[in-house]
Write a protein that holds these residues in place. Sequence first.
Motif, short mmCIF file in Angstrom:
data_model
loop_
_atom_site.label_atom_id
_atom_site.label_comp_id
_atom_site.label_asym_id
_atom_site.label_seq_id
_atom_site.Cartn_x
_atom_site.Cartn_y
_atom_site.Cartn_z
N ARG A 206 -52.36 -29.54 -61.53
CA ARG A 206 -51.93 -30.77 -60.80
C ARG A 206 -51.44 -30.10 -59.38
NH1 ARG A 206 -48.67 -35.37 -61.30
NH2 ARG A 206 -46.63 -35.26 -59.71
N ILE A 207 -51.75 -30.64 -58.45
CA ILE A 207 -51.42 -30.15 -57.06
C ILE A 207 -50.44 -30.79 -56.45
CG2 ILE A 207 -52.28 -29.44 -54.72
CD1 ILE A 207 -54.85 -29.41 -56.00
N THR A 208 -49.11 -30.24 -56.16
CA THR A 208 -47.85 -30.99 -55.70
C THR A 208 -47.44 -30.00 -54.31
OG1 THR A 208 -47.25 -31.86 -57.68
CG2 THR A 208 -45.55 -31.81 -55.92
N ASP A 209 -47.23 -30.65 -53.30
CA ASP A 209 -46.94 -29.64 -52.23
C ASP A 209 -47.60 -28.42 -51.98
OD1 ASP A 209 -45.03 -29.16 -50.00
OD2 ASP A 209 -43.61 -28.23 -51.46
N GLY A 210 -48.88 -28.70 -52.03
CA GLY A 210 -49.58 -27.24 -51.86
C GLY A 210 -49.37 -26.37 -52.91
N VAL A 211 -48.76 -26.72 -54.29
CA VAL A 211 -48.70 -25.69 -55.17
C VAL A 211 -49.71 -26.47 -56.42
CG1 VAL A 211 -47.17 -24.94 -57.14
CG2 VAL A 211 -46.21 -25.20 -54.68
N ALA A 212 -50.65 -25.49 -56.73
CA ALA A 212 -51.53 -25.78 -57.94
C ALA A 212 -50.95 -25.27 -59.09
CB ALA A 212 -52.98 -25.17 -57.62
N GLN A 213 -50.52 -26.27 -59.79
CA GLN A 213 -49.86 -25.94 -61.20
C GLN A 213 -51.05 -25.95 -62.19
OE1 GLN A 213 -47.05 -29.39 -60.58
NE2 GLN A 213 -45.62 -27.92 -61.87
N LEU A 214 -51.25 -24.87 -63.00
CA LEU A 214 -52.28 -24.85 -63.98
C LEU A 214 -51.36 -25.10 -65.37
CD1 LEU A 214 -54.19 -21.55 -62.84
CD2 LEU A 214 -54.60 -23.91 -61.78
N THR A 215 -51.39 -26.31 -65.46
CA THR A 215 -50.66 -27.04 -66.47
C THR A 215 -50.93 -26.72 -67.86
OG1 THR A 215 -51.74 -29.15 -65.97
CG2 THR A 215 -49.72 -28.65 -65.03
N GLY A 216 -51.80 -26.06 -68.22
CA GLY A 216 -52.35 -25.72 -69.58
C GLY A 216 -53.86 -25.19 -69.68
N ALA A 217 -54.03 -24.36 -70.59
CA ALA A 217 -55.44 -24.15 -70.74
C ALA A 217 -55.65 -23.41 -72.24
CB ALA A 217 -55.66 -23.07 -69.86
N THR A 241 -58.31 -24.56 -54.16
CA THR A 241 -58.51 -23.98 -52.84
C THR A 241 -59.20 -25.25 -52.01
OG1 THR A 241 -58.70 -21.79 -53.62
CG2 THR A 241 -59.81 -22.34 -51.24
N ALA A 242 -60.17 -25.71 -52.42
CA ALA A 242 -61.05 -26.85 -51.77
C ALA A 242 -59.92 -27.90 -51.57
CB ALA A 242 -62.24 -27.25 -52.71
N ALA A 243 -58.99 -28.24 -52.34
CA ALA A 243 -58.03 -29.24 -52.10
C ALA A 243 -56.88 -29.18 -51.17
CB ALA A 243 -57.40 -29.74 -53.30
N GLY A 244 -56.88 -27.85 -50.63
CA GLY A 244 -55.73 -27.28 -49.92
C GLY A 244 -54.51 -26.72 -50.23
N GLY A 245 -54.74 -26.49 -51.43
CA GLY A 245 -53.61 -25.77 -52.10
C GLY A 245 -53.32 -24.22 -51.34
N ASP A 246 -52.13 -23.76 -51.36
CA ASP A 246 -51.90 -22.50 -50.86
C ASP A 246 -51.40 -21.57 -51.80
OD1 ASP A 246 -49.44 -24.46 -50.01
OD2 ASP A 246 -48.87 -22.13 -50.13
N VAL A 247 -51.04 -22.02 -53.02
CA VAL A 247 -50.60 -21.05 -54.15
C VAL A 247 -50.73 -21.71 -55.51
CG1 VAL A 247 -48.31 -22.03 -54.07
CG2 VAL A 247 -48.72 -19.69 -54.83
N ALA A 248 -51.56 -20.98 -56.19
CA ALA A 248 -51.44 -21.36 -57.87
C ALA A 248 -50.69 -20.80 -58.75
CB ALA A 248 -52.98 -21.10 -58.17
N VAL A 249 -50.03 -21.48 -59.61
CA VAL A 249 -49.08 -20.94 -60.57
C VAL A 249 -49.39 -21.41 -61.97
CG1 VAL A 249 -47.00 -20.83 -58.74
CG2 VAL A 249 -47.49 -22.84 -60.19
#
Length: 280
Positions: A206-217, A241-249
Amino acid sequence: MNNRTSLFCDTVLAARVERAEAQLITAWNESARGRRGHALGFAIPVAGGVASYAEPDSPINKIAGLGFADLPAAADLEKIEQAYADRGAPIQAEVAGLADPALLELLAGRGYRLASFENVLGRALGGAVEPVVPPGVEVRPCGDDEFDAWLEVVVEATLHPDTQGVPWAEQFPRAILENAERDTLGLVSRYLATLDGVPAGGGSMRITDGVAQLTGAATAPAFRRRGIQSALLAARLADATAAGGDVAVITVQPGSRSQQNAQRRGFDLLYSRAVLTRTS
């Protein structure tokens, strides 16, 4: 990847990550209450975070996102604690290590006790993402027609976690995990990993405010150690990255295989969360 600059986490970044977490839980809770009936659960905003209760034993029964705005008032905490007590539910509060230290003192004074820790890892986005294509492995967006296959492999893997590192303190019944995953329909993007055409793992984002939350794997036990986790990470990082996120967590258990895999893919430890519990 060896030349990648480590991601430093200050309180501003931590606040963004925790705010995204609270927003996800709020939306997730709304979906769960739509399924069960709004009067049966609650999502109470509190001091920049949220207190959530969805159903008995749900993974989103928690207080999250506190410590980056004003401290919660005693009256607000009393209201929340009573709401959990009315449902016979224990209280779990997750507090980031970069949150206001006074929050921990406040909660300790109300009978909250340390139960465990979890680690929040992050990686800066913007540059090229290294592809990962293990032999026979394919990762693709999961359509609605593949949801049941995705759900089966993810829930089965979650029920049989990897044993490396500190084990998860929480365990959830299969039916509750299935409900929780169904409740995220429309909230997250799903990815299905197959090995030689057979569903072997799945993830979400899920991407919110540039934060890509890797919500489970998760990878089914029979397919572990085949590079599926790394392939799922790479696919989601490329899309973020393609969606414009600047950080993944990503949130992991300390010392786990998931943490090891993420750090190999360029993630850094941003901070730990203390998981506090209180009997309502």
